[in-house]
Design a protein around this motif. Sequence first.
Motif, PDB file in Angstrom:
ATOM      1  N   SER A  38       0.725  -1.293   0.265  1.00 28.19           N
ATOM      2  CA  SER A  38      -0.054   0.186  -0.034  1.00 28.19           C
ATOM      3  C   SER A  38       0.861   1.223   0.114  1.00 28.19           C
ATOM      4  CB  SER A  38      -0.836  -0.034   1.302  1.00 28.19           C
ATOM      5  OG  SER A  38       0.052   0.204   2.376  1.00 28.19           O
ATOM      6  N   LEU A  39       0.330   2.343  -0.437  1.00 24.22           N
ATOM      7  CA  LEU A  39       0.946   3.399  -0.383  1.00 24.22           C
ATOM      8  C   LEU A  39       1.189   4.089   0.786  1.00 24.22           C
ATOM      9  CD1 LEU A  39      -0.615   5.662  -3.259  1.00 24.22           C
ATOM     10  CD2 LEU A  39       1.748   4.340  -3.472  1.00 24.22           C
ATOM     11  N   LYS A  40       0.313   3.722   1.847  1.00 22.91           N
ATOM     12  CA  LYS A  40       0.505   4.154   3.336  1.00 22.91           C
ATOM     13  C   LYS A  40       1.920   3.312   3.841  1.00 22.91           C
ATOM     14  CE  LYS A  40      -1.751   3.933   8.026  1.00 22.91           C
ATOM     15  NZ  LYS A  40      -1.592   2.745   8.602  1.00 22.91           N
ATOM     16  N   LEU A  41       1.995   2.154   3.461  1.00 31.98           N
ATOM     17  CA  LEU A  41       3.335   1.504   4.170  1.00 31.98           C
ATOM     18  C   LEU A  41       4.536   1.965   3.210  1.00 31.98           C
ATOM     19  CD1 LEU A  41       4.425  -0.842   5.602  1.00 31.98           C
ATOM     20  CD2 LEU A  41       4.149  -2.512   3.848  1.00 31.98           C
ATOM     21  N   GLN A  42       4.469   2.387   2.019  1.00 35.80           N
ATOM     22  CA  GLN A  42       5.586   2.872   1.323  1.00 35.80           C
ATOM     23  C   GLN A  42       5.939   4.190   1.971  1.00 35.80           C
ATOM     24  OE1 GLN A  42       5.940   2.680  -3.044  1.00 35.80           O
ATOM     25  NE2 GLN A  42       4.089   1.201  -2.758  1.00 35.80           N
ATOM     26  N   LYS A  43       4.832   4.930   2.294  1.00 35.82           N
ATOM     27  CA  LYS A  43       5.111   6.267   3.045  1.00 35.82           C
ATOM     28  C   LYS A  43       5.856   6.087   4.356  1.00 35.82           C
ATOM     29  CE  LYS A  43       1.497   8.907   0.663  1.00 35.82           C
ATOM     30  NZ  LYS A  43      -0.020   9.322   0.787  1.00 35.82           N
ATOM     31  N   LYS A  76       2.260   2.480 -13.341  1.00 37.34           N
ATOM     32  CA  LYS A  76       2.041   3.467 -12.264  1.00 37.34           C
ATOM     33  C   LYS A  76       2.470   3.278 -10.803  1.00 37.34           C
ATOM     34  CE  LYS A  76      -2.121   5.707 -10.364  1.00 37.34           C
ATOM     35  NZ  LYS A  76      -3.565   6.172 -10.059  1.00 37.34           N
ATOM     36  N   SER A  77       2.491   1.955 -10.445  1.00 38.85           N
ATOM     37  CA  SER A  77       3.248   1.558  -9.186  1.00 38.85           C
ATOM     38  C   SER A  77       4.644   1.810  -9.106  1.00 38.85           C
ATOM     39  CB  SER A  77       2.889  -0.020  -8.778  1.00 38.85           C
ATOM     40  OG  SER A  77       1.441  -0.228  -8.843  1.00 38.85           O
ATOM     41  N   ILE A  78       5.215   1.765 -10.192  1.00 42.03           N
ATOM     42  CA  ILE A  78       6.587   1.955 -10.549  1.00 42.03           C
ATOM     43  C   ILE A  78       6.966   3.387 -10.086  1.00 42.03           C
ATOM     44  CG2 ILE A  78       8.810   2.014 -11.905  1.00 42.03           C
ATOM     45  CD1 ILE A  78       7.719  -0.828 -13.158  1.00 42.03           C
ATOM     46  N   LEU A  79       6.031   4.233 -10.811  1.00 39.06           N
ATOM     47  CA  LEU A  79       6.276   5.620 -10.803  1.00 39.06           C
ATOM     48  C   LEU A  79       6.207   5.937  -9.197  1.00 39.06           C
ATOM     49  CD1 LEU A  79       4.415   6.757 -13.839  1.00 39.06           C
ATOM     50  CD2 LEU A  79       6.684   7.024 -13.393  1.00 39.06           C
ATOM     51  N   LEU A  80       5.066   5.447  -8.404  1.00 44.09           N
ATOM     52  CA  LEU A  80       5.033   5.672  -6.992  1.00 44.09           C
ATOM     53  C   LEU A  80       6.081   5.138  -6.345  1.00 44.09           C
ATOM     54  CD1 LEU A  80       0.834   4.885  -6.994  1.00 44.09           C
ATOM     55  CD2 LEU A  80       1.954   7.344  -6.811  1.00 44.09           C
ATOM     56  N   ALA A  81       6.644   4.052  -6.494  1.00 45.28           N
ATOM     57  CA  ALA A  81       7.847   3.755  -5.747  1.00 45.28           C
ATOM     58  C   ALA A  81       8.637   4.639  -5.792  1.00 45.28           C
ATOM     59  CB  ALA A  81       8.031   2.222  -6.370  1.00 45.28           C
ATOM     60  N   LYS A  82       9.066   5.252  -6.825  1.00 51.87           N
ATOM     61  CA  LYS A  82      10.124   6.050  -7.234  1.00 51.87           C
ATOM     62  C   LYS A  82       9.812   7.402  -6.289  1.00 51.87           C
ATOM     63  CE  LYS A  82      13.700   8.326  -8.913  1.00 51.87           C
ATOM     64  NZ  LYS A  82      15.208   7.766  -8.670  1.00 51.87           N
ATOM     65  N   LYS A  83       8.367   7.907  -6.428  1.00 49.51           N
ATOM     66  CA  LYS A  83       8.052   9.098  -5.694  1.00 49.51           C
ATOM     67  C   LYS A  83       8.232   8.888  -4.138  1.00 49.51           C
ATOM     68  CE  LYS A  83       4.112  11.903  -4.978  1.00 49.51           C
ATOM     69  NZ  LYS A  83       2.426  11.923  -5.218  1.00 49.51           N
ATOM     70  N   HIS A  84       8.229   7.550  -3.606  1.00 51.37           N
ATOM     71  CA  HIS A  84       8.498   7.760  -2.379  1.00 51.37           C
ATOM     72  C   HIS A  84       9.681   6.988  -2.011  1.00 51.37           C
ATOM     73  CE1 HIS A  84       4.006   7.565  -2.583  1.00 51.37           C
ATOM     74  NE2 HIS A  84       4.108   8.476  -1.512  1.00 51.37           N
ATOM     75  N   GLY A  85      10.427   7.277  -2.707  1.00 54.02           N
ATOM     76  CA  GLY A  85      12.299   7.059  -2.275  1.00 54.02           C
ATOM     77  C   GLY A  85      12.617   5.700  -2.434  1.00 54.02           C
TER      78      GLY A  85
END
Length: 221
Positions: A38-43, A76-85
């Motif tokens: 989840s984005l929550k866990l990535q953050k 999209k998930s790859i882009l978000l992974a990069k966004k969160h470092g």
Amino acid sequence: MILEACVSTVEGLKAALEFNINRVEICQDLKVEGLTPSLKLQKEASSTFPGSRFIMIRPHSRNFEYNKIEVASMKKSILLAKKHGALGVVFGAISNSKINLKVNEELIYTAKDLNLECTFHRAFDLCANKLISLEEIGQLGFDWVLTSGGESTAEKGIKSLSKLIENNQRKVKILAGGGVNHSNCKKLKEIGVNGIHFSIDKNNAVERDKIKRILAELLLD
């Protein structure tokens, strides 16, 4: 040799930091071998674990085949992974027991455009010809492959892992995973793997004793 802890909780991330583990692979639903977290866990991971973070990119647990809509979602998930470092991403598409060159090429293009490292996950173990598959993922540009040598555990697949290491023309780094524990981690290190991968919170509880025993065994060298 790197150590990579597979984690699915904030507690797992904190334990990896506490024990100075080099790298984490972050995912959810470890009972189905991991899905995109989840984005929550990535953050939370970005503020909890300052080390190297690799993000699982896997939208479903049915198999390792993906349609156009699912591939778009993975991008999209790859882009978000990069966004969160994230430092890297973990994915892999196969079809008919072979590497799906087209789908993986699309995904790796997205990841490499963002300067992300790429690991081909244990879908690799389902490929019929692992030497050819290793050559193909090397040609595609994967940096790592997570594998048990095609067996249920890396210890059972140690001969196959040795063969992959010996015939690794593309220099894809071999990350041994699957049933790694204190009784076999040293054997895996001795055959020359580039890293070992083990879960530390598979049942939503951190296995502190497992971590301590693996680290103690490797520090005996």
